[in-house]
Design an enzyme around this catalytic site. Structure first.
Site, PDB file in Angstrom:
ATOM      1  N   ASP A  37       0.935  -1.152   0.101  1.00  0.00           N
ATOM      2  CA  ASP A  37       0.439   0.080   0.121  1.00  0.00           C
ATOM      3  C   ASP A  37       1.028   1.335  -0.545  1.00  0.00           C
ATOM      4  O   ASP A  37       2.678   1.021   0.745  1.00  0.00           O
ATOM      5  CB  ASP A  37      -0.888   0.131   1.001  1.00  0.00           C
ATOM      6  CG  ASP A  37      -1.966   0.144   0.986  1.00  0.00           C
ATOM      7  OD1 ASP A  37      -2.247   1.682   0.504  1.00  0.00           O
ATOM      8  OD2 ASP A  37      -3.476   0.405   0.932  1.00  0.00           O
ATOM      9  N   VAL A  76       2.135   2.614  -6.428  1.00  0.00           N
ATOM     10  CA  VAL A  76       1.997   1.759  -7.653  1.00  0.00           C
ATOM     11  C   VAL A  76       2.077   2.271  -8.855  1.00  0.00           C
ATOM     12  O   VAL A  76       2.056   2.052 -10.245  1.00  0.00           O
ATOM     13  CB  VAL A  76       0.457   0.898  -7.713  1.00  0.00           C
ATOM     14  CG1 VAL A  76      -0.137  -0.325  -6.490  1.00  0.00           C
ATOM     15  CG2 VAL A  76      -0.501   2.070  -7.864  1.00  0.00           C
ATOM     16  N   ASN A 102      -5.801  -4.468  -6.684  1.00  0.00           N
ATOM     17  CA  ASN A 102      -7.130  -3.589  -6.054  1.00  0.00           C
ATOM     18  C   ASN A 102      -6.224  -2.716  -5.812  1.00  0.00           C
ATOM     19  O   ASN A 102      -7.501  -1.361  -5.780  1.00  0.00           O
ATOM     20  CB  ASN A 102      -6.730  -4.235  -4.713  1.00  0.00           C
ATOM     21  CG  ASN A 102      -7.890  -4.011  -3.813  1.00  0.00           C
ATOM     22  OD1 ASN A 102      -9.426  -3.615  -4.037  1.00  0.00           O
ATOM     23  ND2 ASN A 102      -6.968  -2.687  -3.009  1.00  0.00           N
ATOM     24  N   TYR A 172     -12.076   8.792 -13.263  1.00  0.00           N
ATOM     25  CA  TYR A 172     -12.588   7.800 -12.761  1.00  0.00           C
ATOM     26  C   TYR A 172     -13.899   6.937 -13.762  1.00  0.00           C
ATOM     27  O   TYR A 172     -12.911   5.601 -13.563  1.00  0.00           O
ATOM     28  CB  TYR A 172     -13.396   8.522 -11.622  1.00  0.00           C
ATOM     29  CG  TYR A 172     -13.762   6.998 -10.761  1.00  0.00           C
ATOM     30  CD1 TYR A 172     -13.373   5.832  -9.936  1.00  0.00           C
ATOM     31  CD2 TYR A 172     -14.793   6.096 -10.983  1.00  0.00           C
ATOM     32  CE1 TYR A 172     -12.992   4.832  -9.114  1.00  0.00           C
ATOM     33  CE2 TYR A 172     -15.879   5.173  -9.932  1.00  0.00           C
ATOM     34  CZ  TYR A 172     -14.059   3.852  -9.247  1.00  0.00           C
ATOM     35  OH  TYR A 172     -14.599   3.563  -8.262  1.00  0.00           O
ATOM     36  N   LYS A 176     -11.601   2.840 -15.219  1.00  0.00           N
ATOM     37  CA  LYS A 176     -12.437   1.447 -15.062  1.00  0.00           C
ATOM     38  C   LYS A 176     -12.496   0.298 -16.181  1.00  0.00           C
ATOM     39  O   LYS A 176     -12.381  -0.671 -16.342  1.00  0.00           O
ATOM     40  CB  LYS A 176     -12.923   2.288 -13.985  1.00  0.00           C
ATOM     41  CG  LYS A 176     -13.200   2.498 -12.880  1.00  0.00           C
ATOM     42  CD  LYS A 176     -12.021   1.593 -12.496  1.00  0.00           C
ATOM     43  CE  LYS A 176     -11.625   1.934 -10.379  1.00  0.00           C
ATOM     44  NZ  LYS A 176     -11.202   0.959 -10.069  1.00  0.00           N
ATOM     45  N   THR A 207     -16.561   1.374   2.246  1.00  0.00           N
ATOM     46  CA  THR A 207     -15.063   1.809   2.529  1.00  0.00           C
ATOM     47  C   THR A 207     -14.542   3.307   2.817  1.00  0.00           C
ATOM     48  O   THR A 207     -15.879   4.184   2.620  1.00  0.00           O
ATOM     49  CB  THR A 207     -14.001   0.877   1.149  1.00  0.00           C
ATOM     50  OG1 THR A 207     -13.594   1.623   0.284  1.00  0.00           O
ATOM     51  CG2 THR A 207     -14.415  -0.264   1.515  1.00  0.00           C
TER      52      THR A 207
END
Length: 273
Positions: A37, A76, A102, A172, A176, A207
């Site tokens: 992370d 990442v 993820n 966003y 995806k 979340t």
């Protein structure tokens, strides 16, 4: 013997949310985990990011469930740093069998320009996925023992809903479906090595990416602690991380050994509405 005994799973975005849920479930099923992370603030994001303490909590939970863990702080977007973290995890745990790409970011901060928000979303949600698989796939191929990759996309990756013509949301929505294209390409690339590649497409999940002040402000009088109706067909507002984990667990299991190149909605009917 548990379903994933002897396997090693690489999970990005592992410090909390869906990543933590995935890590704990796989550890319960016998897997060891390379947990990665960024654990740092992101100026382009409107909500708090995970912390090193969050990553350690994930690691402690993996150990408590009987798994070994190699935990690393890496972004990442930074391919060399990610490569180093993945290599360290492989050295420590002895290979890699499962990749869960993820890590991702959601609502953009209003403090950054629309153009910057657009780039930030693509850098994390698409380039970050590319970097993750590129860091792991050579080892998976060299091992010759097959494996599975699951990329976390979104229900928006199948519908395009949510775009408004600005970089604040379009980044966003564009990022995806972009990973769906990568999944389909990688399914062809890795099939000769018995490595399966699929994507999972949640609607809203409970979340921090969704349950935060910035998202709540988009709605009028939201119910306490929840975002109101987000467009699901079934009568549920937000899914639990464990709901997505159940699908991911199946996709990486032998029960899905002939499933590859699939975009799997876990969305309470969002894409059917």
């Amino acid at each position: 013997m548990s379903a994933h005994t002897g396997k090693v799973a690489l999970i990005t975005g592992a410090a909390r949310g869906q990543g933590r849920s995935h890590a704990w479930r796989l550890a319960e099923q016998g897997a060891d985990v390379v947990a990665i992370d960024v654990c740092a603030p992101h100026p382009g994001v409107a909500y708090p990011m995970a912390s090193p303490d969050d990553l350690e909590e994930t690691a402690a939970g993996i150990r408590a469930r009987g798994g070994r863990v190699s935990a690393h702080v890496a972004d990442v977007r930074d391919a060399p740093a990610l490569d180093e973290a993945v290599a360290a995890g492989i050295d420590e745990l002895g290979g890699i069998d499962i990749v869960l790409a993820n890590a991702g970011i959601g609502m953009a901060s209003p403090d950054v320009s629309a153009a910057q928000a657009f780039r930030d979303q693509l850098d994390v949600n698409t380039v970050g996925v590319w970097n993750t698989v590129q860091a792991a796939a050579p080892t998976m191929i060299e091992q010759g023992r097959g494996g599975a990759v699951v990329v976390t996309s979104s229900s928006m990756g199948l519908t395009g809903r949510g775009g408004d013509g600005t970089g604040q949301s379009d980044g966003y929505v564009a990022s995806k479906p972009a990973v769906v294209g990568l999944v389909r390409a990688w399914a062809h690339w890795l099939a000769p090595h018995s490595i399966r590649v699929n994507s999972v497409h949640p609607s809203g999940v409970a979340t921090t990416m969704v349950l935060n002040d910035a998202v709540a402000a988009l709605f009028t009088d939201p119910p306490a602690g929840e975002v109101p109706d987000v467009g699901n067909l079934l009568p549920v507002g937000l899914l639990a991380p464990e709901d997505i984990t159940a699908a991911v667990d199946w996709l990486v299991s032998d029960g899905a050994r002939y499933v590859t190149g699939v975009a799997l909605p876990v969305d309470a009917g969002f894409t059917a509405r």
